[in-house]
Design an enzyme around this catalytic site. Structure first.
Site, short mmCIF file in Angstrom:
data_model
loop_
_atom_site.label_atom_id
_atom_site.label_comp_id
_atom_site.label_asym_id
_atom_site.label_seq_id
_atom_site.Cartn_x
_atom_site.Cartn_y
_atom_site.Cartn_z
N LYS A 21 -6.24 0.10 -10.10
CA LYS A 21 -4.94 0.49 -10.36
C LYS A 21 -4.84 1.26 -11.69
O LYS A 21 -4.21 2.06 -11.80
CB LYS A 21 -3.98 -0.87 -10.73
N CYS A 61 -3.58 -11.29 -5.64
CA CYS A 61 -4.30 -11.19 -4.37
C CYS A 61 -4.46 -12.47 -3.74
O CYS A 61 -5.44 -12.82 -3.56
CB CYS A 61 -5.57 -10.39 -4.59
#
Length: 457
Positions: free
Chosen positions: A275, A385
């Site tokens: 990211k 996640c």
């Protein structure tokens, strides 16, 4: 009476020690040892398989044997529930050997016999050899031989009615998924975990062209999904820094920040850095913060390969303070990682319900703390996640109730490649392993991710 001499036993032991190992024996032995470390000692599989700091036996193996170990352990963990049920059917009583070594040897052998393209004869022979050379398992070498040979003869009768999806998921996890998503969806998630995840790449530009070059397809919001796996650093574009490895679902949260060119953006809990790379490639002035110096070293190395820049900070977010507020914040909070079981099949066997509770407390603390670092009008994306509601929807619901001045900005299908099935009624992002399963004959699925976009007003 004096103890009688034992020359024959010593002579036999010496012969055993002098006998050369069969090809593949070392790999099976290492596989059983690592499997035991994971399921009995709750050691993360990634750490055991690290080629620099991992299991010493694994590090000593040749490259092809390392690949074999990975395949065996992957199959043993993905099908652990099935294998345990098979052994229940084959054994008249529990094995009293307390360390689990015999069971580890059996699990490794059965994984090869049923789920890998390895002949039964080799699997049985090497398992018996392993039991013979291990002082804890040696008394049970006859049992190992008998159980595995019986499985070879009667596999159809023993395995035909196994409920794989249910057996391979610990009760507490399956019950959690059933409560959150319903039983049909819970079974679909469990079924997706039997298959290894594809190799996904985030490219700097022109994903269609890179998909053609690398023999893949474009999925999701521009991810290149490859049809085959191989050495990542040997693929075209690696040295040039044209792309980085990142699951299609993991690439979505950063997209929710919109146009960030020239803006001051924080990537919090930044490692492993996918990211961070996305934000930097989008033109943001990125500050990447993570508690792990070793993992941040890899982030720095990847950014250098990609010719991207970010300010790297090693610190605990509970102690660190930014010099000034941010235009946007991406908080990828520490979580149970139950959404990544396709890639990390050890997760169901090393996590416990209590872990979820502890992580949820940390997530709540971090979310409240970092929300104060955002400028008015700025966006905060919180993601995990995890498939657990307490680490996703529950966190945001509690935050909005406790912290004034924030509102949800709903996710739109066009922002995430048209994946409308991944948007919840509240406007959150929720990807599941059973999403995106049919991808032009390429291994499908997504990591399980939750993300919510909040605006400070």
């Amino acid at each position: 009476m004096a103890k009688p001499p034992r020359p024959k036993q010593k002579q036999g032991a010496q012969k055993s020690a002098d006998r050369p190992e069969k090809p593949g024996f070392a790999a099976r032995k290492v596989a059983a040892d690592i499997l035991g470390n994971v399921v009995h000692k709750h050691r993360p599989l990634d750490g055991e398989l690290d080629t620099v700091s991992g299991h010493s036996g694994f590090r000593a193996l040749a490259a092809n044997d390392r690949s074999l170990v990975r395949a065996i352990i992957g199959a043993a963990l993905r099908h652990r529930g099935e294998i345990s049920e098979i052994l229940t059917r084959l054994l008249d009583r529990d094995i009293p050997e307390k360390t689990g070594r015999v069971l580890d040897i059996l699990h490794v052998a059965i994984a090869q016999m049923l789920y890998l393209d390895i002949p039964d004869r080799a699997s049985v022979s090497l398992a018996v050899d392993h039991a013979s050379t291990d002082k804890r398992a040696r008394p049970y070498k006859g049992l190992v031989n008998g159980v595995l040979r019986r499985l070879g003869r009667e596999r159809e009768d023993i395995t035909s009615d196994l409920d794989a999806d249910r057996l391979n998921t610990p009760d507490w996890l399956f019950e959690s998924w059933t409560e959150t998503y319903g039983e049909d969806q819970a079974r679909a998630i469990a079924s997706a975990h039997k298959r290894e995840a594809a190799l996904d790449l985030t490219v700097k530009q022109d994903p269609e062209a890179w998909a053609q070059r690398l023999g893949g397809a474009v999925v999701g919001a521009g991810t290149v999904r490859l049809s085959k796996k191989g050495a990542v650093d040997k693929l075209e574009g690696f040295e040039a820094g044209a792309w980085w490895v990142q699951d299609a679902a993991a690439s979505l949260p950063a997209r929710l920040l919109g146009d960030i060119s020239g803006k001051r953006v924080a990537d919090l809990c930044a490692a492993p850095g996918g990211k961070t790379a996305q934000l930097a490639a989008a033109g943001a002035n990125v500050i990447a913060v993570d508690i792990s110096k070793s993992r941040l070293k890899r982030v720095s190395e990847n950014l250098a390969r990609l010719n991207l820049t970010a300010e790297i900070v090693a610190s605990d977010l509970r102690e660190w303070e930014p010099a000034e507020p941010f235009d946007a914040i991406l908080l990828d909070a520490p979580c149970s990682a139950t959404g990544t079981i396709r890639r990390h099949p050890d997760v169901p066997w090393i996590k416990r319900p209590g872990d979820i509770e502890k992580l949820a407390e940390i997530q709540a603390e971090l979310l409240r703390r970092v929300s104060g670092w955002l400028k008015p009008g700025g966006l905060l994306v919180y993601c995990t996640c995890s498939l657990e509601r307490s680490e996703g929807e529950g966190q945001i619901g509690a935050f909005l109730s406790d912290v004034p001045g924030f509102e949800v900005v709903p996710v739109l299908p066009k922002e995430i490649g048209g994946l409308s099935q991944c948007i919840t009624p509240e406007g959150y992002l929720r990807t599941l392993p059973c999403h995106l399963t049919d991808t032009e004959n390429i291994a499908g699925g997504l990591d399980g991710f939750f993300a919510a976009r909040l605006k400070r007003f």
